[in-house]
Design a protein around this motif. Sequence first.
Motif, PDB file in Angstrom:
ATOM      1  N   GLY A 222       0.905  -1.073  -0.024  1.00 39.64           N
ATOM      2  CA  GLY A 222       0.143  -0.001   0.088  1.00 39.64           C
ATOM      3  C   GLY A 222       0.755   1.258   0.088  1.00 39.64           C
ATOM      4  O   GLY A 222       1.873   1.231   0.449  1.00 39.64           O
TER       5      GLY A 222
ATOM      6  N   TYR B 194       1.143   5.140   1.175  1.00 32.76           N
ATOM      7  CA  TYR B 194       0.760   6.035   2.111  1.00 32.76           C
ATOM      8  C   TYR B 194       0.127   7.442   1.526  1.00 32.76           C
ATOM      9  O   TYR B 194       0.844   7.965   0.407  1.00 32.76           O
TER      10      TYR B 194
ATOM     11  N   ILE C 159      -3.160   4.531   4.400  1.00 34.77           N
ATOM     12  CA  ILE C 159      -2.594   3.648   3.597  1.00 34.77           C
ATOM     13  C   ILE C 159      -3.518   3.034   2.559  1.00 34.77           C
ATOM     14  O   ILE C 159      -4.716   2.610   2.758  1.00 34.77           O
TER      15      ILE C 159
ATOM     16  N   ALA D  61       3.539   0.656   2.847  1.00 32.90           N
ATOM     17  CA  ALA D  61       3.468  -0.314   3.753  1.00 32.90           C
ATOM     18  C   ALA D  61       2.973  -1.627   3.375  1.00 32.90           C
ATOM     19  O   ALA D  61       2.724  -1.638   2.175  1.00 32.90           O
TER      20      ALA D  61
ATOM     21  N   ARG E 166       0.848  -5.499   3.974  1.00 33.30           N
ATOM     22  CA  ARG E 166       0.020  -6.313   5.123  1.00 33.30           C
ATOM     23  C   ARG E 166      -0.028  -7.535   4.561  1.00 33.30           C
ATOM     24  O   ARG E 166       0.119  -7.831   3.389  1.00 33.30           O
TER      25      ARG E 166
ATOM     26  N   TRP F 279      -1.716  -2.887   8.790  1.00 31.41           N
ATOM     27  CA  TRP F 279      -0.369  -2.455   7.884  1.00 31.41           C
ATOM     28  C   TRP F 279       0.925  -2.684   8.680  1.00 31.41           C
ATOM     29  O   TRP F 279       0.810  -2.131   9.924  1.00 31.41           O
TER      30      TRP F 279
ATOM     31  N   THR G 198       5.607   1.737   7.642  1.00 30.17           N
ATOM     32  CA  THR G 198       6.195   2.223   6.546  1.00 30.17           C
ATOM     33  C   THR G 198       7.517   2.287   6.315  1.00 30.17           C
ATOM     34  O   THR G 198       8.325   2.656   7.067  1.00 30.17           O
TER      35      THR G 198
END
Length: 112
Positions: free
Chosen positions: A31, A33, A40, A75, A77, A90, A93
């Motif tokens: 993702g 930011y 995110i 990031a 997940r 998440w 970063t």
Amino acid sequence: MKINPTTLSWMAPTTNVDGTPIDYELQYEIGLYDEEADSIVPLMTVPSSLRTDEAGAYEAPIADVGLDTGSYEMALRSFAKEDPERVSLWSNTVEFAISDRIPNAPLEFRAF
């Protein structure tokens, strides 16, 4: 801030939030930011079948993400491959920049 990194790397989680072991296949989502939204925004799914380094970390080439030049904060997940609704929070970063304005090496280097 890292300039022109080539690889994203991470360690897979081994347990669920309740402490039980992960006994199912994971996939990962990268993702970006979004400063305006302060959140995110999912960018792409990364397959779990990537190669790992000697320590067992997953590695993905940044070139596969398809980013243009610019600065990024990303990031990651994890989620259950068979049940994508089971998704983690998440990760931390990471910040980096993609730049095409890097000078060439010096033309001549000598010692006298």
